[in-house]
Design a protein around this motif. Structure first.
Motif, PDB file in Angstrom:
ATOM      1  N   GLU A 168      54.129 114.999  15.884  1.00 15.63           N
ATOM      2  CA  GLU A 168      53.866 114.484  14.540  1.00 15.63           C
ATOM      3  C   GLU A 168      54.161 115.548  13.484  1.00 15.63           C
ATOM      4  O   GLU A 168      54.694 115.234  12.414  1.00 15.63           O
ATOM      5  CB  GLU A 168      52.417 114.007  14.422  1.00 15.63           C
ATOM      6  CG  GLU A 168      52.144 112.708  15.155  1.00 15.63           C
ATOM      7  CD  GLU A 168      50.726 112.212  14.935  1.00 15.63           C
ATOM      8  OE1 GLU A 168      50.049 112.726  14.012  1.00 15.63           O
ATOM      9  OE2 GLU A 168      50.286 111.313  15.676  1.00 15.63           O
ATOM     10  N   GLU A 229      59.047 103.552  20.103  1.00 16.65           N
ATOM     11  CA  GLU A 229      58.250 104.741  19.785  1.00 16.65           C
ATOM     12  C   GLU A 229      57.898 104.785  18.307  1.00 16.65           C
ATOM     13  O   GLU A 229      56.778 105.147  17.931  1.00 16.65           O
ATOM     14  CB  GLU A 229      58.989 106.026  20.179  1.00 16.65           C
ATOM     15  CG  GLU A 229      58.130 107.269  19.943  1.00 16.65           C
ATOM     16  CD  GLU A 229      58.814 108.572  20.309  1.00 16.65           C
ATOM     17  OE1 GLU A 229      58.153 109.630  20.194  1.00 16.65           O
ATOM     18  OE2 GLU A 229      59.992 108.552  20.700  1.00 16.65           O
ATOM     19  N   LEU A 233      54.099 104.762  16.975  1.00 13.86           N
ATOM     20  CA  LEU A 233      53.593 105.816  16.097  1.00 13.86           C
ATOM     21  C   LEU A 233      53.044 105.218  14.810  1.00 13.86           C
ATOM     22  O   LEU A 233      51.974 105.613  14.327  1.00 13.86           O
ATOM     23  CB  LEU A 233      54.710 106.815  15.796  1.00 13.86           C
ATOM     24  CG  LEU A 233      54.374 107.927  14.792  1.00 13.86           C
ATOM     25  CD1 LEU A 233      53.163 108.733  15.242  1.00 13.86           C
ATOM     26  CD2 LEU A 233      55.586 108.836  14.573  1.00 13.86           C
ATOM     27  N   ARG A 236      49.686 103.742  15.562  1.00 15.97           N
ATOM     28  CA  ARG A 236      48.674 104.785  15.814  1.00 15.97           C
ATOM     29  C   ARG A 236      48.217 105.418  14.501  1.00 15.97           C
ATOM     30  O   ARG A 236      47.021 105.630  14.271  1.00 15.97           O
ATOM     31  CB  ARG A 236      49.245 105.838  16.759  1.00 15.97           C
ATOM     32  CG  ARG A 236      48.215 106.876  17.198  1.00 15.97           C
ATOM     33  CD  ARG A 236      48.720 107.671  18.378  1.00 15.97           C
ATOM     34  NE  ARG A 236      49.822 108.558  18.038  1.00 15.97           N
ATOM     35  CZ  ARG A 236      51.072 108.401  18.484  1.00 15.97           C
ATOM     36  NH1 ARG A 236      51.389 107.370  19.232  1.00 15.97           N
ATOM     37  NH2 ARG A 236      52.010 109.265  18.148  1.00 15.97           N
TER      38      ARG A 236
END
Length: 316
Positions: A168, A229, A233, A236
């Motif tokens: 990140e 992905e 992300l 999340r």
């Protein structure tokens, strides 16, 4: 007295009529904004085909509201409540930010208008919060005080968002170059999903893809690894941000994901991963485990919220 309600976005405007003592709209119709040169013309077009002529109106607007005036963020439509009253013969017009309306609707949904994320049920005995990614990132609270609901406007979508692991940090560093900082809206919005997708490719040394957000979602659904992905992300980060919003507003009655983006991601949502990210708020994990997360799927949430806010005399 019948109330005219409207949920006004940059592309479309949805209108309806709410009867006295009710909150749910009848005669709902969506109007393309491009077909009209001004907001007044769009409202007049709806009223021309309406079953009756109301004398009061409330409009939820995707943009900042300053007293009796507002301007849509994504359309050059200055809106003046007093001018609307005069032109359309209305006794009163109330203007609300769209997420104030979304928050005002939260206690009033029927079965089938929400989808839970996890097993915790929302409660109407405690304060709530609404947030939603779209062109931007809307946030508002709904406080329960002395038995009444009080919507609280917010610019919470512009707070700083932090990375929590090395991947990140690398992604955020690339995005930060264009902004000097990373706000929640920079990544938790339609444009934000595209930024995440492009940054993930750059981290891997791949050419930056040129895909719109809807195309990224479609590729993720088709099994593309990089798109999947990026969406994972995004979800999340959205869960972590939703947890922050819950703590900010004391929203033990539930956090609701509103707008058009969240329902489109339900098929890609890992419920366990979302709840884990939402609940990871040490030292308040136990509190977070008891806080519901919900996706709003109602297409008339903004209209219900307009009526609820005006009926409570909070937005008049």
């Amino acid at each position: 007295m019948t109330l005219l309600v409207g949920d006004i976005g940059g592309t479309n405007s949805r209108f309806g009529l709410v009867a006295q003592g009710d909150l749910r709209p009848d005669g709902v119709r969506t109007i393309r904004n491009d077909d009209h040169s001004s907001f007044e013309e769009a409202v007049a077009a709806y009223l021309d085909g309406a079953a009756e002529r109301p004398k009061r109106a409330a409009f939820a607007l995707a943009g900042p509201v300053a007293g009796r005036a507002a301007k849509l963020t994504n359309r050059d439509w200055p809106i003046d409540a007093d001018a609307l009253q005069t032109r359309l013969g209305l006794d009163h017009v109330a203007l609300l930010n769209d997420f104030v309306a979304q928050a005002s609707a939260l206690p009033h949904f029927q079965a089938g208008e929400t989808t839970p994320i996890g097993d915790v049920a929302p409660s109407n005995a405690a304060s709530k919060a609404a947030l939603g990614p779209g062109t931007g990132l809307g946030v508002a609270g709904l406080l329960l005080t002395d038995g009444a609901w009080l919507p609280v406007p917010s610019e919470g979508g512009h707070i700083e968002l932090a990375a929590v692991d090395a991947r990140e940090f690398a992604i955020f560093a690339l995005i930060r170059r264009g902004f000097g900082r990373i706000s929640a809206e920079h990544v938790l919005s339609g444009p934000g999903l595209r930024r995440l997708h492009e940054a993930l490719a750059a981290v891997e040394g791949a050419a930056p893809p040129d895909l719109e957000p809807a195309e990224i979602v479609a590729q993720a659904e088709a099994g593309d690894a990089s798109a999947a992905e990026a969406v994972a992300l995004f979800l999340r980060l959205l869960a972590r941000f939703a947890g922050d919003v819950a703590l900010t507003f004391g929203a033990q009655g539930g956090v609701y994901l509103c707008g058009g983006v969240a329902p489109k991601l339900l098929g890609l949502l890992d419920v366990a991963a979302f709840r884990a990210a939402f609940e990871a708020k040490r030292p308040h994990e136990a509190l977070m485990r008891k806080t519901a997360t919900v996706v709003v799927t109602s297409e008339v949430a903004g209209l219900i919220g307009c009526a609820a806010a005006v009926r409570s005399d909070r937005a008049a």
